[in-house]
Design an enzyme around this catalytic site. Structure first.
Site, PDB file in Angstrom:
ATOM      1  N   ILE A 184       0.848  -1.188   0.000  1.00 41.12           N
ATOM      2  CA  ILE A 184       0.000   0.000   0.000  1.00 41.12           C
ATOM      3  C   ILE A 184       0.881   1.234   0.000  1.00 41.12           C
ATOM      4  O   ILE A 184       1.682   1.421   0.899  1.00 41.12           O
ATOM      5  CB  ILE A 184      -0.915   0.028   1.246  1.00 41.12           C
ATOM      6  CG1 ILE A 184      -1.946  -1.091   1.144  1.00 41.12           C
ATOM      7  CG2 ILE A 184      -1.619   1.384   1.359  1.00 41.12           C
ATOM      8  CD1 ILE A 184      -2.937  -1.122   2.280  1.00 41.12           C
ATOM      9  N   HIS A 185       0.778   2.035  -1.028  1.00 40.38           N
ATOM     10  CA  HIS A 185       1.418   3.341  -0.956  1.00 40.38           C
ATOM     11  C   HIS A 185       0.425   4.359  -1.465  1.00 40.38           C
ATOM     12  O   HIS A 185       0.017   4.356  -2.620  1.00 40.38           O
ATOM     13  CB  HIS A 185       2.781   3.389  -1.656  1.00 40.38           C
ATOM     14  CG  HIS A 185       2.839   2.791  -3.027  1.00 40.38           C
ATOM     15  ND1 HIS A 185       3.186   3.513  -4.134  1.00 40.38           N
ATOM     16  CD2 HIS A 185       2.582   1.550  -3.457  1.00 40.38           C
ATOM     17  CE1 HIS A 185       3.156   2.732  -5.195  1.00 40.38           C
ATOM     18  NE2 HIS A 185       2.793   1.534  -4.816  1.00 40.38           N
ATOM     19  N   GLY A 186       0.010   5.175  -0.527  1.00 36.67           N
ATOM     20  CA  GLY A 186      -0.975   6.241  -0.654  1.00 36.67           C
ATOM     21  C   GLY A 186      -1.739   6.317  -1.955  1.00 36.67           C
ATOM     22  O   GLY A 186      -2.630   5.525  -2.230  1.00 36.67           O
TER      23      GLY A 186
END
Lengths: 160, 134
Positions: A13-15
């Protein structure tokens, strides 16, 4: 069939990237299948912290992930499945988890890997896993963000 | 003198450019490095470069986005380092404040830095137009 997207991204998960994909595919639940993250409370907290507001995040190890994703695939819950490596995707597929498309969005460079397409690299083992997935009828597409054109793995797969 | 190092953890060249811009204003800024995440980096590659930049001893990591990979990886790298603080949402104003206004990495000082960053984001034209209308 409610698996909206099954994706390989070693950054998990990256923004923004995940937020855009969630909107594009209309999912509100993320299941991360990753042994290392599942077994480390700190890393688990971190991915949950990185998730957009209003999204349910579950982190499972591979064994538990197979069970859970199979269950979700048969429910009406719209789900986004995320893992670090095509090797995990192959484990899921071999165990009977039904998905027709594998999205490969991020595999960074590392020792043993060579460039595959744009910023995506893969080792020989990872390439073999993607070939095997294609042999099982899963289309493997390279697509970093939702706005990109999907490129078939088979069209860029070259021997070393 | 500042008793900690600063590391800018950002997507691409943002951190390097921020540092260059801050130095235009404040002159040379010591013990500060930018570590940019490049598109082909794996999280492990990036972690290794960040770790090297953190060095030993107190360090303030200024990341660009909360929830982005640079900040996420910084948290992982700093997990066993109580002398490393990680703040997201860096602006030019915050970098200047951190580089020239902070002495030590105490909680109260970090909180002031965060507040100064928030206070720096403001709509300007409204104020001046409202002023001339009055």
């Amino acid at each position: 069939m409610t698996l909206k997207l099954v994706r390989v991204d070693d950054r998990l998960i990256h923004g923004q990237v995940v937020a855009v994909w969630l909107r594009a595919v209309g999912a509100r639940r993320i299941v991360i299948v990753d042994d290392r993250t599942a077994r480390d409370e700190f890393l688990r907290d971190l991915v949950v912290l990185a998730a957009p507001q209003g999204v349910e995040v579950e982190v499972r190890d591979v064994a538990e992930g197979i069970r859970r994703v199979t269950e979700l695939a048969g429910s009406d819950e719209e789900t986004f499945v995320l893992m670090r490596s095509p090797l995990v995707a192959l484990q899921l597929r071999r165990a009977g988890v039904p998905f027709d498309v594998l999205n490969v969005g991020g595999i960074g460079s590392a020792p043993g890997r060579r460039p595959l397409y744009r910023n995506i690299s893969a080792s020989e083992e990872e390439r073999a896993a993607m070939r095997e997935l294609e042999g099982m009828g899963t289309r493997v597409e390279l697509r970093i963000v939702a706005d990109d054109r999907a490129v078939a793995f088979s069209s860029v797969d070259r021997q070393a | 003198v500042r008793a900690f190092r600063i590391v800018l953890a950002t997507h691409g060249e943002f951190g390097a450019a921020l540092l260059a811009s801050a130095q235009l204003i404040a002159g040379p800024i010591e013990d500060t490095r930018a570590v940019g995440l490049e598109p082909a980096d794996s999280p492990e590659d990036y972690a290794a470069r960040l770790l090297e930049a953190l060095g030993a001893g107190p360090c303030l990591v200024l990341a660009d986005l909360a929830g982005g990979t640079p900040g996420n990886v910084a948290l992982v790298v700093a997990r066993d380092r109580p002398d490393v603080a990680v703040v997201a949402g860096v602006t030019l104003g915050m970098l200047l404040e951190a580089a020239t206004g902070l002495v030590a990495l105490e909680d109260a000082a970090i909180e002031r830095l965060v507040q100064s960053g928030r206070a720096g984001v403001t709509r300007l034209d409204d104020r001046i137009r409202a002023g001339t209308r009055r």
